[in-house]
Design a protein around this motif. Structure first.
Motif, PDB file in Angstrom:
ATOM      1  N   LYS A  80     -51.429  23.716  16.926  1.00 24.29           N
ATOM      2  CA  LYS A  80     -52.298  24.619  17.687  1.00 24.29           C
ATOM      3  C   LYS A  80     -51.556  25.879  18.129  1.00 24.29           C
ATOM      4  N   TYR A  81     -50.353  26.029  17.690  1.00 30.08           N
ATOM      5  CA  TYR A  81     -49.527  27.133  18.159  1.00 30.08           C
ATOM      6  C   TYR A  81     -49.416  28.215  17.088  1.00 30.08           C
ATOM      7  N   THR A  82     -49.545  29.434  17.510  1.00 32.73           N
ATOM      8  CA  THR A  82     -49.324  30.532  16.578  1.00 32.73           C
ATOM      9  C   THR A  82     -48.065  31.265  17.006  1.00 32.73           C
ATOM     10  N   MET A  83     -47.380  31.736  16.061  1.00 29.67           N
ATOM     11  CA  MET A  83     -46.180  32.521  16.307  1.00 29.67           C
ATOM     12  C   MET A  83     -46.463  33.912  15.754  1.00 29.67           C
ATOM     13  N   ASP A  84     -47.243  34.679  16.510  1.00 29.14           N
ATOM     14  CA  ASP A  84     -47.677  35.987  16.033  1.00 29.14           C
ATOM     15  C   ASP A  84     -46.507  36.886  15.678  1.00 29.14           C
ATOM     16  N   ASP A  85     -45.436  36.837  16.471  1.00 28.09           N
ATOM     17  CA  ASP A  85     -44.282  37.680  16.170  1.00 28.09           C
ATOM     18  C   ASP A  85     -43.686  37.332  14.819  1.00 28.09           C
ATOM     19  N   VAL A  86     -43.582  36.047  14.534  1.00 25.34           N
ATOM     20  CA  VAL A  86     -43.045  35.590  13.250  1.00 25.34           C
ATOM     21  C   VAL A  86     -43.966  36.021  12.116  1.00 25.34           C
ATOM     22  N   TRP A  87     -45.257  35.765  12.268  1.00 27.31           N
ATOM     23  CA  TRP A  87     -46.204  36.078  11.202  1.00 27.31           C
ATOM     24  C   TRP A  87     -46.389  37.576  11.016  1.00 27.31           C
ATOM     25  N   ASN A  88     -46.310  38.350  12.080  1.00 26.51           N
ATOM     26  CA  ASN A  88     -46.404  39.804  11.927  1.00 26.51           C
ATOM     27  C   ASN A  88     -45.266  40.328  11.063  1.00 26.51           C
ATOM     28  N   THR A  89     -44.078  39.776  11.239  1.00 23.37           N
ATOM     29  CA  THR A  89     -42.930  40.172  10.421  1.00 23.37           C
ATOM     30  C   THR A  89     -43.141  39.775   8.963  1.00 23.37           C
ATOM     31  N   ILE A  90     -43.625  38.556   8.737  1.00 23.38           N
ATOM     32  CA  ILE A  90     -43.871  38.092   7.367  1.00 23.38           C
ATOM     33  C   ILE A  90     -44.940  38.952   6.698  1.00 23.38           C
ATOM     34  N   ILE A  91     -46.027  39.217   7.405  1.00 25.69           N
ATOM     35  CA  ILE A  91     -47.122  40.040   6.862  1.00 25.69           C
ATOM     36  C   ILE A  91     -46.620  41.423   6.479  1.00 25.69           C
TER      37      ILE A  91
ATOM     38  N   ASP B 179     -43.501  42.256   5.804  1.00 25.90           N
ATOM     39  CA  ASP B 179     -42.563  42.110   4.693  1.00 25.90           C
ATOM     40  C   ASP B 179     -43.300  41.949   3.357  1.00 25.90           C
ATOM     41  N   PHE B 180     -44.442  41.284   3.367  1.00 27.12           N
ATOM     42  CA  PHE B 180     -45.222  41.081   2.153  1.00 27.12           C
ATOM     43  C   PHE B 180     -46.062  42.307   1.792  1.00 27.12           C
ATOM     44  N   GLY B 181     -46.194  43.246   2.729  1.00 26.52           N
ATOM     45  CA  GLY B 181     -46.976  44.446   2.466  1.00 26.52           C
ATOM     46  C   GLY B 181     -48.470  44.181   2.397  1.00 26.52           C
ATOM     47  N   VAL B 182     -48.933  43.209   3.187  1.00 26.80           N
ATOM     48  CA  VAL B 182     -50.359  42.877   3.222  1.00 26.80           C
ATOM     49  C   VAL B 182     -50.873  43.065   4.653  1.00 26.80           C
ATOM     50  N   ASN B 183     -52.135  42.741   4.868  1.00 27.03           N
ATOM     51  CA  ASN B 183     -52.754  42.988   6.169  1.00 27.03           C
ATOM     52  C   ASN B 183     -52.940  41.749   7.034  1.00 27.03           C
ATOM     53  N   LYS B 184     -52.989  40.573   6.412  1.00 31.76           N
ATOM     54  CA  LYS B 184     -53.309  39.357   7.154  1.00 31.76           C
ATOM     55  C   LYS B 184     -52.520  38.165   6.627  1.00 31.76           C
ATOM     56  N   LYS B 185     -52.444  37.137   7.469  1.00 32.64           N
ATOM     57  CA  LYS B 185     -51.783  35.886   7.111  1.00 32.64           C
ATOM     58  C   LYS B 185     -52.399  35.281   5.845  1.00 32.64           C
ATOM     59  N   SER B 186     -53.717  35.346   5.733  1.00 32.36           N
ATOM     60  CA  SER B 186     -54.397  34.759   4.569  1.00 32.36           C
ATOM     61  C   SER B 186     -53.952  35.404   3.262  1.00 32.36           C
ATOM     62  N   GLU B 187     -53.571  36.668   3.332  1.00 28.72           N
ATOM     63  CA  GLU B 187     -53.137  37.376   2.125  1.00 28.72           C
ATOM     64  C   GLU B 187     -51.707  37.005   1.729  1.00 28.72           C
ATOM     65  N   VAL B 188     -50.965  36.432   2.671  1.00 29.08           N
ATOM     66  CA  VAL B 188     -49.646  35.875   2.346  1.00 29.08           C
ATOM     67  C   VAL B 188     -49.830  34.507   1.716  1.00 29.08           C
ATOM     68  N   LEU B 189     -50.660  33.667   2.344  1.00 24.05           N
ATOM     69  CA  LEU B 189     -50.819  32.278   1.908  1.00 24.05           C
ATOM     70  C   LEU B 189     -51.622  32.132   0.618  1.00 24.05           C
ATOM     71  N   ILE B 190     -52.541  33.055   0.378  1.00 21.00           N
ATOM     72  CA  ILE B 190     -53.281  33.091  -0.887  1.00 21.00           C
ATOM     73  C   ILE B 190     -52.966  34.455  -1.514  1.00 21.00           C
ATOM     74  N   PRO B 191     -51.850  34.541  -2.228  1.00 21.22           N
ATOM     75  CA  PRO B 191     -51.377  35.832  -2.725  1.00 21.22           C
ATOM     76  C   PRO B 191     -52.305  36.457  -3.766  1.00 21.22           C
ATOM     77  N   PHE B 192     -52.108  37.749  -3.950  1.00 20.05           N
ATOM     78  CA  PHE B 192     -52.911  38.520  -4.904  1.00 20.05           C
ATOM     79  C   PHE B 192     -52.319  38.540  -6.308  1.00 20.05           C
ATOM     80  N   ASN B 193     -51.056  38.158  -6.423  1.00 22.01           N
ATOM     81  CA  ASN B 193     -50.421  38.173  -7.740  1.00 22.01           C
ATOM     82  C   ASN B 193     -49.242  37.199  -7.761  1.00 22.01           C
TER      83      ASN B 193
END
Length: 167
Positions: free
Chosen positions: A20-31, A33-47
């Motif tokens: 139930k915990y989100t780590m927005d700071d961690v995920w904001n950095t990952i997002i 770094d991946f050059g995307v807009n949302k967590k879902s775009e990291v977990l379900i990549p475009f390519n």
């Protein structure tokens, strides 16, 4: 007729989950770094290149796999209903506030098995969950693993799980 069986949960096992915990700071950095807009775009990549990057983020030790493997995995597992799967993740993210506010309590023994170096669901999530849930939670941290301790150190992972289930 729908037949339902009653059963009793006697053990709960969780590994490397955001719970139930989100780590927005961690995920904001990952997002970012991946050059995307949302967590879902990291977990379900475009390519396949983003898939390879996600794969490398999930492992403690960097492994080399040829690009054709990621191309095949991407084509077989990530293209089908990608839009709908991203939407499902986005919906969960929107509901996260509600989940964060809920208090969960159980007397059922809970085992958390965590990769020490997990960047997607950092160890601090497991520590917070353990603190919130109390004495019935055991935490086992597996060193030199990230988000996939069940793959990176499968023998130790399986031993920990089997010991817990056999108690």
């Amino acid at each position: 007729l729908l037949h339902t069986q009653k059963f009793k949960i006697t053990n709960i096992f969780i590994t490397n989950s955001p719970l139930k915990y989100t780590m927005d700071d961690v995920w904001n950095t990952i997002i970012e770094d991946f050059g995307v807009n949302k967590k879902s775009e990291v977990l379900i990549p475009f390519n396949y290149k983003q898939l390879k990057k996600l794969f490398n983020l999930s492992y403690y030790k960097k492994k080399y796999y040829p690009n054709f493997l990621f191309k095949d995995i991407f084509r077989e597992l990530y293209i089908y209903q990608a839009k709908e799967r991203r939407l499902l993740i986005d919906t969960f993210a929107e509901d996260q506030k509600y989940l964060n506010e809920r208090n969960y309590k159980t007397d059922v023994p809970i085992l958390l098995v965590w990769g020490e170096e997990d960047k997607l669901s950092p160890l601090k999530i497991a520590l917070k969950f353990k603190k919130d849930m109390g004495d019935n939670v055991k935490l086992k941290v597996i060193s030199k693993t990230a988000h996939t301790p069940h793959i990176e150190r499968r023998s130790l992972f399986n031993k920990i799980l089997l010991d817990f289930l056999s108690d």
